[in-house]
Design a protein around this motif. Structure first.
Motif, PDB file in Angstrom:
ATOM      1  N   ASP A 183       0.843  -1.177   0.000  1.00  0.00           N
ATOM      2  CA  ASP A 183       0.000   0.000   0.000  1.00  0.00           C
ATOM      3  C   ASP A 183       0.886   1.237   0.000  1.00  0.00           C
ATOM      4  O   ASP A 183       1.584   1.516   0.961  1.00  0.00           O
ATOM      5  CB  ASP A 183      -0.945  -0.008   1.205  1.00  0.00           C
ATOM      6  CG  ASP A 183      -0.212  -0.218   2.524  1.00  0.00           C
ATOM      7  OD1 ASP A 183       0.742  -1.006   2.534  1.00  0.00           O
ATOM      8  OD2 ASP A 183      -0.589   0.434   3.513  1.00  0.00           O
ATOM      9  N   GLN A 184       0.873   1.951  -1.105  1.00  0.00           N
ATOM     10  CA  GLN A 184       1.773   3.080  -1.302  1.00  0.00           C
ATOM     11  C   GLN A 184       0.981   4.383  -1.303  1.00  0.00           C
ATOM     12  O   GLN A 184      -0.116   4.462  -1.862  1.00  0.00           O
ATOM     13  CB  GLN A 184       2.517   2.947  -2.631  1.00  0.00           C
ATOM     14  CG  GLN A 184       3.278   1.635  -2.789  1.00  0.00           C
ATOM     15  CD  GLN A 184       4.576   1.621  -2.025  1.00  0.00           C
ATOM     16  OE1 GLN A 184       5.495   2.374  -2.306  1.00  0.00           O
ATOM     17  NE2 GLN A 184       4.655   0.746  -1.037  1.00  0.00           N
TER      18      GLN A 184
ATOM     19  N   PHE B  46       8.626  15.014   0.035  1.00  0.00           N
ATOM     20  CA  PHE B  46       7.632  13.946  -0.073  1.00  0.00           C
ATOM     21  C   PHE B  46       8.318  12.677  -0.581  1.00  0.00           C
ATOM     22  O   PHE B  46       9.269  12.743  -1.367  1.00  0.00           O
ATOM     23  CB  PHE B  46       6.517  14.329  -1.056  1.00  0.00           C
ATOM     24  CG  PHE B  46       5.542  15.352  -0.538  1.00  0.00           C
ATOM     25  CD1 PHE B  46       4.345  14.952   0.030  1.00  0.00           C
ATOM     26  CD2 PHE B  46       5.824  16.710  -0.619  1.00  0.00           C
ATOM     27  CE1 PHE B  46       3.428  15.882   0.500  1.00  0.00           C
ATOM     28  CE2 PHE B  46       4.927  17.647  -0.150  1.00  0.00           C
ATOM     29  CZ  PHE B  46       3.718  17.238   0.408  1.00  0.00           C
ATOM     30  N   PHE B  47       7.826  11.528  -0.149  1.00  0.00           N
ATOM     31  CA  PHE B  47       8.279  10.244  -0.698  1.00  0.00           C
ATOM     32  C   PHE B  47       7.096   9.286  -0.747  1.00  0.00           C
ATOM     33  O   PHE B  47       6.065   9.517  -0.089  1.00  0.00           O
ATOM     34  CB  PHE B  47       9.431   9.660   0.136  1.00  0.00           C
ATOM     35  CG  PHE B  47       9.059   9.297   1.547  1.00  0.00           C
ATOM     36  CD1 PHE B  47       8.756   7.983   1.891  1.00  0.00           C
ATOM     37  CD2 PHE B  47       9.038  10.265   2.543  1.00  0.00           C
ATOM     38  CE1 PHE B  47       8.423   7.653   3.195  1.00  0.00           C
ATOM     39  CE2 PHE B  47       8.703   9.936   3.855  1.00  0.00           C
ATOM     40  CZ  PHE B  47       8.402   8.623   4.183  1.00  0.00           C
ATOM     41  N   VAL B  48       7.246   8.221  -1.528  1.00  0.00           N
ATOM     42  CA  VAL B  48       6.160   7.261  -1.732  1.00  0.00           C
ATOM     43  C   VAL B  48       6.472   5.981  -0.972  1.00  0.00           C
ATOM     44  O   VAL B  48       7.521   5.362  -1.189  1.00  0.00           O
ATOM     45  CB  VAL B  48       5.969   6.948  -3.233  1.00  0.00           C
ATOM     46  CG1 VAL B  48       4.898   5.883  -3.431  1.00  0.00           C
ATOM     47  CG2 VAL B  48       5.593   8.218  -3.988  1.00  0.00           C
TER      48      VAL B  48
ATOM     49  N   VAL C 250      24.006   7.457  14.499  1.00  0.00           N
ATOM     50  CA  VAL C 250      23.116   8.147  13.559  1.00  0.00           C
ATOM     51  C   VAL C 250      22.608   7.113  12.560  1.00  0.00           C
ATOM     52  O   VAL C 250      23.409   6.474  11.864  1.00  0.00           O
ATOM     53  CB  VAL C 250      23.829   9.283  12.800  1.00  0.00           C
ATOM     54  CG1 VAL C 250      22.843  10.006  11.896  1.00  0.00           C
ATOM     55  CG2 VAL C 250      24.484  10.251  13.764  1.00  0.00           C
ATOM     56  N   PHE C 251      21.296   6.945  12.502  1.00  0.00           N
ATOM     57  CA  PHE C 251      20.675   6.089  11.480  1.00  0.00           C
ATOM     58  C   PHE C 251      20.077   7.007  10.429  1.00  0.00           C
ATOM     59  O   PHE C 251      19.253   7.883  10.747  1.00  0.00           O
ATOM     60  CB  PHE C 251      19.603   5.197  12.101  1.00  0.00           C
ATOM     61  CG  PHE C 251      20.163   4.022  12.863  1.00  0.00           C
ATOM     62  CD1 PHE C 251      20.321   2.793  12.227  1.00  0.00           C
ATOM     63  CD2 PHE C 251      20.546   4.154  14.174  1.00  0.00           C
ATOM     64  CE1 PHE C 251      20.843   1.711  12.909  1.00  0.00           C
ATOM     65  CE2 PHE C 251      21.076   3.080  14.871  1.00  0.00           C
ATOM     66  CZ  PHE C 251      21.227   1.849  14.233  1.00  0.00           C
ATOM     67  N   MET C 252      20.486   6.815   9.173  1.00  0.00           N
ATOM     68  CA  MET C 252      20.078   7.696   8.079  1.00  0.00           C
ATOM     69  C   MET C 252      19.209   6.932   7.081  1.00  0.00           C
ATOM     70  O   MET C 252      19.601   5.865   6.599  1.00  0.00           O
ATOM     71  CB  MET C 252      21.304   8.275   7.377  1.00  0.00           C
ATOM     72  CG  MET C 252      22.110   9.216   8.266  1.00  0.00           C
ATOM     73  SD  MET C 252      23.784   9.515   7.642  1.00  0.00           S
ATOM     74  CE  MET C 252      24.565   7.933   8.008  1.00  0.00           C
ATOM     75  N   ILE C 253      18.037   7.476   6.795  1.00  0.00           N
ATOM     76  CA  ILE C 253      17.125   6.931   5.790  1.00  0.00           C
ATOM     77  C   ILE C 253      17.158   7.864   4.589  1.00  0.00           C
ATOM     78  O   ILE C 253      16.716   9.018   4.680  1.00  0.00           O
ATOM     79  CB  ILE C 253      15.690   6.818   6.336  1.00  0.00           C
ATOM     80  CG1 ILE C 253      15.646   5.956   7.598  1.00  0.00           C
ATOM     81  CG2 ILE C 253      14.758   6.252   5.275  1.00  0.00           C
ATOM     82  CD1 ILE C 253      14.286   5.944   8.279  1.00  0.00           C
ATOM     83  N   ASP C 254      17.703   7.399   3.474  1.00  0.00           N
ATOM     84  CA  ASP C 254      17.759   8.188   2.240  1.00  0.00           C
ATOM     85  C   ASP C 254      16.716   7.656   1.275  1.00  0.00           C
ATOM     86  O   ASP C 254      16.696   6.454   0.976  1.00  0.00           O
ATOM     87  CB  ASP C 254      19.152   8.118   1.624  1.00  0.00           C
ATOM     88  CG  ASP C 254      20.195   8.820   2.486  1.00  0.00           C
ATOM     89  OD1 ASP C 254      19.993  10.004   2.784  1.00  0.00           O
ATOM     90  OD2 ASP C 254      21.180   8.165   2.882  1.00  0.00           O
ATOM     91  N   LEU C 255      15.872   8.558   0.762  1.00  0.00           N
ATOM     92  CA  LEU C 255      14.710   8.165  -0.044  1.00  0.00           C
ATOM     93  C   LEU C 255      14.606   9.003  -1.310  1.00  0.00           C
ATOM     94  O   LEU C 255      14.952  10.195  -1.308  1.00  0.00           O
ATOM     95  CB  LEU C 255      13.423   8.346   0.774  1.00  0.00           C
ATOM     96  CG  LEU C 255      13.283   7.475   2.027  1.00  0.00           C
ATOM     97  CD1 LEU C 255      12.290   8.099   2.986  1.00  0.00           C
ATOM     98  CD2 LEU C 255      12.858   6.075   1.635  1.00  0.00           C
ATOM     99  N   PRO C 256      14.105   8.389  -2.409  1.00  0.00           N
ATOM    100  CA  PRO C 256      13.829   9.185  -3.613  1.00  0.00           C
ATOM    101  C   PRO C 256      12.720  10.196  -3.323  1.00  0.00           C
ATOM    102  O   PRO C 256      11.725   9.868  -2.665  1.00  0.00           O
ATOM    103  CB  PRO C 256      13.369   8.135  -4.633  1.00  0.00           C
ATOM    104  CG  PRO C 256      13.808   6.819  -4.089  1.00  0.00           C
ATOM    105  CD  PRO C 256      13.824   6.958  -2.601  1.00  0.00           C
ATOM    106  N   ILE C 257      12.893  11.402  -3.807  1.00  0.00           N
ATOM    107  CA  ILE C 257      11.903  12.459  -3.569  1.00  0.00           C
ATOM    108  C   ILE C 257      10.787  12.354  -4.596  1.00  0.00           C
ATOM    109  O   ILE C 257      11.038  12.190  -5.795  1.00  0.00           O
ATOM    110  CB  ILE C 257      12.569  13.840  -3.642  1.00  0.00           C
ATOM    111  CG1 ILE C 257      13.613  13.980  -2.524  1.00  0.00           C
ATOM    112  CG2 ILE C 257      11.534  14.950  -3.536  1.00  0.00           C
ATOM    113  CD1 ILE C 257      14.406  15.271  -2.587  1.00  0.00           C
TER     114      ILE C 257
END
Length: 441
Positions: free
Chosen positions: A278-279, A315-317, A422-429
């Protein structure tokens, strides 16, 4: 009705039930035993295997027909499986299609083509038998069956179109019997393995369902107790006590929500990391603030040590529910690291930051806790590995990693022992949602 006829109808009903359960209704598994490491291994094996066997059949044990350009083309089919964009999300359609096409071209299509051109000699008879077993071990038995039929059929049509005679040992009766036996064995093993995997998954989910039901019942009672406490606080109590009762009721109900999320997390892990798809478009700042607000803190001191910094929103999906659980898990780990430190937590010891880094959205969860040993950092995302001796099941960070990667993102960690993590979450915009946002105009 005669007994023989009853038996016939019973056998027909069982066959029809089997066709519906095992062929029609059973979910397809285009990639068997899916994992990123497995796809990388298959990609490397494809490249090295075709190059190696090409050299063997050319130089060491020459065969009647061997073609270097064709071998190179088949070897190149393994390259996409090594690329992060392909092997990161094993549930995406792109990955499934690339994997399926690679398997189909280099196994039934290529092997049957080489079998015909080598006149069905002993080497390629054995190779064909191995190919059938390998193909059914890589993909769903129904897809493998369709692949074998179309691959062998198209190779025959192509051979006839090029006027290549299907003669020699290729059409000998004993060779056809050997190939039929290999195909039948691969088909039987593939179907039975699929049934066994599905049975184990159903049993696991049934057990998880019973446990979830038994846990949710008392949690629902606790949630109602929160409502009762909140209602009681409105009757003839000083304002200070009313506030205390309200805080207690809120903490109880936040704890219930957190426990229900933990149950959902474990059920997702039980489903072999096949997470819900579910996106929706999510505003990072809003998500972080919501998680921080609703987290079930154990004390006001713990709540006061958390700070949110919004440098640049994006924003991210992804699945909002699952990403809320990811941030909750990371906060829980950070608060545990702070509790394990010698000093009492103070404001700013746990920070959640939202920003953009190198063209990607980033959510960072930083703490000033005990940190993570360097030798453990490479393993903390592995299933069942935990840095908490005697506590934790080692699935929390694995779950987080799977959720982030299902959104085409990356979860990484940087830590110095004694100086926090440090935990880093990198996401496509999601640029479309960003452009449509009122704040961007």
């Amino acid at each position: 009705m005669p007994l023989d006829r009853l038996r016939w109808h019973s056998a027909k009903a069982r066959l029809w039930r089997w066709l519906l359960d095992e062929v029609v209704h059973a979910p397809l598994e285009p990639i068997l035993h899916p994992s990123r490491a497995r796809l990388q291994y298959l990609g490397a094996f494809t490249i090295l295997g075709h190059v190696g066997f090409g050299l063997i059949w050319t130089a060491l044990l020459p065969q009647p027909y061997e073609n270097l350009p064709t071998r190179v083309a088949m070897a190149c089919l393994g390259i996409p499986l090594l690329i992060g964009l392909v092997n990161r999300d094993l549930t995406s359609r792109t990955t499934i299609w690339i994997f399926s096409l690679s398997c189909w071209l280099q196994l039934p299509m290529f092997f049957s083509w080489m079998y015909w051109l080598n006149g069905g000699n002993d080497v390629w008879l054995a190779s064909m038998a191995c190919m059938l077993v390998i193909h059914y071990h890589l993909t769903d038995w129904r897809l493998a069956t369709l692949g074998v039929i179309t691959g062998v059929g198209l190779s025959m049509v192509l051979a006839q179109a090029l006027q290549i005679p299907l003669s020699g040992n290729a059409t000998r009766a004993d060779h056809l019997v050997v190939l039929a036996f290999a195909w039948g064995a691969a088909l039987m093993l593939g179907a039975s393995s699929a049934n066994l995997r599905r049975t184990r998954l159903i049993n696991t989910l049934s057990t998880m369902g019973v446990m979830a039901h038994e846990l949710r019942t008392p949690l629902a009672t606790v949630n109602l107790m929160g409502d009762v406490i909140r209602n009681l606080s409105q009757h003839d109590l000083p304002e200070g006590k009313q506030k205390k009762f309200e805080e207690l009721a809120t903490r109880l109900q936040n704890l219930v929500r957190s426990m229900n999320r933990q149950i959902d997390t474990q059920i997702s892990n039980a489903q072999l990391t096949r997470l819900p798809r579910d996106q929706s478009s999510i505003r990072a700042a809003e998500l972080v603030q919501d998680v921080v607000l609703n987290y079930p803190y154990r004390s006001s001191r713990e709540r006061d040590c958390v700070q949110v910094h919004i440098q640049q929103d994006f924003f991210f999906v992804a699945s909002r529910q699952l990403f809320s659980q990811v941030l909750t898990n990371l906060m829980k780990n950070a608060l545990h690291a702070l509790a394990s430190a010698s000093n009492a937590p103070s404001p700013g010891d746990l920070r959640l930051e939202v920003g953009v880094h190198h063209g990607k959205g980033r959510i960072a969860v930083s703490d000033d806790g005990i940190g993570i040993a360097h030798e453990q950092q490479a393993r903390i995302f592995e299933p069942f590995f935990s840095t908490l001796a005697g506590a934790g099941n080692g699935l929390g960070l694995t779950f987080c990693k799977n959720v982030v990667e299902s959104a085409q993102g990356q979860l990484s960690v940087h830590s110095e022992p004694g100086r926090g993590a440090v935990f880093m979450i990198d996401l496509p915009i999601n640029t479309q949602a960003l452009a449509a946002s009122p704040s961007s105009r």
